[in-house]
Design a protein around this motif. Structure first.
Motif, short mmCIF file in Angstrom:
data_model
loop_
_atom_site.label_atom_id
_atom_site.label_comp_id
_atom_site.label_asym_id
_atom_site.label_seq_id
_atom_site.Cartn_x
_atom_site.Cartn_y
_atom_site.Cartn_z
N MET A 289 0.85 -1.27 -0.14
CA MET A 289 0.09 -0.07 -0.07
C MET A 289 1.00 1.16 -0.01
N GLU A 290 0.55 2.11 -0.77
CA GLU A 290 1.16 3.45 -1.10
C GLU A 290 0.74 4.56 -0.12
N LEU A 291 1.57 5.14 0.75
CA LEU A 291 0.97 6.02 1.57
C LEU A 291 1.36 7.31 1.45
N ASP A 292 0.31 8.17 1.52
CA ASP A 292 0.51 9.59 1.29
C ASP A 292 0.76 10.51 2.60
N GLU A 293 1.12 11.57 2.22
CA GLU A 293 1.59 12.41 3.68
C GLU A 293 0.49 12.48 4.38
N THR A 294 -0.70 12.63 4.13
CA THR A 294 -1.87 12.48 4.87
C THR A 294 -1.98 11.23 5.85
N ASP A 295 -1.81 10.19 5.14
CA ASP A 295 -1.76 8.88 5.75
C ASP A 295 -0.77 8.94 6.88
N ARG A 296 0.28 9.29 6.61
CA ARG A 296 1.47 9.41 7.44
C ARG A 296 1.09 10.35 8.93
N GLU A 297 0.55 11.48 8.45
CA GLU A 297 0.26 12.36 9.65
C GLU A 297 -0.80 11.52 10.34
N ILE A 298 -1.81 11.19 9.76
CA ILE A 298 -2.81 10.15 10.76
C ILE A 298 -2.06 9.13 11.59
N LEU A 299 -1.09 8.52 10.91
CA LEU A 299 -0.21 7.41 11.88
C LEU A 299 0.43 8.03 12.67
N ARG A 300 0.97 9.24 12.40
CA ARG A 300 1.93 10.17 13.68
C ARG A 300 0.89 10.42 14.87
N ILE A 301 -0.29 10.81 14.59
CA ILE A 301 -1.24 11.29 15.76
C ILE A 301 -1.71 9.99 16.21
N LEU A 302 -1.87 8.91 15.63
CA LEU A 302 -2.13 7.42 16.60
C LEU A 302 -1.16 7.02 17.05
N GLN A 303 -0.02 7.01 16.57
CA GLN A 303 1.03 6.72 17.34
C GLN A 303 1.21 7.37 18.70
N GLU A 304 1.14 8.53 18.79
CA GLU A 304 1.16 9.31 19.77
C GLU A 304 -0.05 8.99 20.93
N ASP A 305 -1.28 8.78 20.54
CA ASP A 305 -2.29 8.50 21.21
C ASP A 305 -3.33 7.56 20.42
N ALA A 306 -3.37 6.46 20.47
CA ALA A 306 -4.19 5.65 19.63
C ALA A 306 -5.41 5.71 20.04
N ARG A 307 -5.82 6.47 21.13
CA ARG A 307 -7.12 6.68 21.52
C ARG A 307 -7.73 8.00 21.14
N THR A 308 -7.02 8.62 20.38
CA THR A 308 -7.40 10.01 19.70
C THR A 308 -8.49 9.85 19.00
N PRO A 309 -9.97 10.46 19.15
CA PRO A 309 -10.96 10.23 18.30
C PRO A 309 -10.89 10.51 17.00
N PHE A 310 -11.43 9.95 16.13
CA PHE A 310 -11.24 10.45 14.64
C PHE A 310 -11.68 11.64 14.29
N SER A 311 -12.49 12.32 15.30
CA SER A 311 -13.28 13.72 15.01
C SER A 311 -12.00 14.74 15.28
N GLU A 312 -11.19 14.29 16.48
CA GLU A 312 -9.87 15.18 16.77
C GLU A 312 -8.67 14.91 15.70
N VAL A 313 -8.46 13.75 15.21
CA VAL A 313 -7.79 13.67 14.00
C VAL A 313 -8.01 14.57 12.88
N ALA A 314 -9.19 14.60 12.55
CA ALA A 314 -9.86 14.94 11.36
C ALA A 314 -9.49 16.47 11.62
N ARG A 315 -9.90 17.20 12.46
CA ARG A 315 -9.90 18.55 13.17
C ARG A 315 -8.27 18.90 13.01
N ARG A 316 -7.41 18.23 13.30
CA ARG A 316 -5.92 18.49 13.32
C ARG A 316 -5.25 18.46 11.77
N ILE A 317 -5.85 17.71 10.94
CA ILE A 317 -5.33 17.39 9.61
C ILE A 317 -6.18 18.39 8.55
N ASP A 318 -7.23 18.97 9.16
CA ASP A 318 -8.49 19.64 8.29
C ASP A 318 -9.07 18.53 7.28
#
Length: 149
Positions: A1-30
Motif C-alpha cells: 500500500m502506498e502511503l501519502d503524507e495525509t496517511d502518514r500524519e494520521i499514523l503520527r497522531i495515532l502513534q502519539e495516542d491511539a485513543r485519539t478520536p477520529f473527530s480530533e484527528v480530522a480537526r488536526r489535519i483539516d
C-alpha cells in the motif's frame, strides 16, 4: 500500500495516542471524520496498522528489572528455540539479529533473583542455545513504539 503524507500524519497522531478520536484527528489535519475513518480502515485492512496497544510501565505492575539477553542458537534448532522462548512469561520481545547474537530478547522480572531464575532455570536449561549474555537495563532515556512515519 502506498502511503501519502495525509496517511502518514494520521499514523503520527495515532502513534502519539491511539485513543485519539477520529473527530480530533480530522480537526488536526483539516479533513472530515468519515474520510479519516475510511483511511484508517484502509490502513488496517492493508496491515499498515496491525493493532492498538496500551503502553504499560513494567515497574507499575511488579516488574522492577528489565534486561536484554543475547543468545547464540545452535544451527538447525532455531524454530524450536523460538517457539519455546515465546512460551516464557518474562520474555517481552524476541528479535532475530545479525552479529554476535542470533537472538536478542527483552525480558522483565520482579527483581534480580527472579531474573536469575528466568535465566538459569528457564532459558539456560533449554536445548538449542550455546551461549548467552544478559545486560540489565539501568534506565531508558528514550523509547518510542513503531517506526517513524
Amino acid at each position: 500500500m502506498e502511503l501519502d503524507e495525509t496517511d502518514r500524519e494520521i499514523l503520527r497522531i495515532l502513534q502519539e495516542d491511539a485513543r485519539t478520536p477520529f473527530s480530533e484527528v480530522a480537526r488536526r489535519i483539516d479533513m472530515s471524520s468519515a474520510t479519516v475513518h475510511d483511511r484508517v480502515s484502509r490502513m488496517e485492512e492493508a496491515g499498515v496498522i496491525d493493532g492498538y496497544h496500551a503502553s504499560i510501565d513494567p515497574r507499575s505492575v511488579g516488574y522492577g528489572v528489565s534486561a536484554f539477553v543475547g543468545l547464540r542458537v545452535e544451527q538447525g534448532r532455531e524454530e524450536d528455540a523460538l517457539k519455546r522462548l515465546r512460551e516464557i512469561s518474562g520474555v517481552r520481545e524476541i528479535h532475530l539479529t545479525t552479529g554476535e547474537w542470533d537472538v536478542l530478547l527483552k525480558v522483565v522480572a520482579s527483581d534480580t533473583d527472579s531474573l536469575r531464575d528466568l535465566m538459569f532455570e528457564r532459558i539456560a536449561e533449554m536445548d538449542g542455545f550455546s551461549r548467552s549474555q544478559t545486560m540489565i537495563i539501568l534506565g531508558t532515556d528514550y523509547e518510542t513504539h513503531g517506526p517513524a512515519v
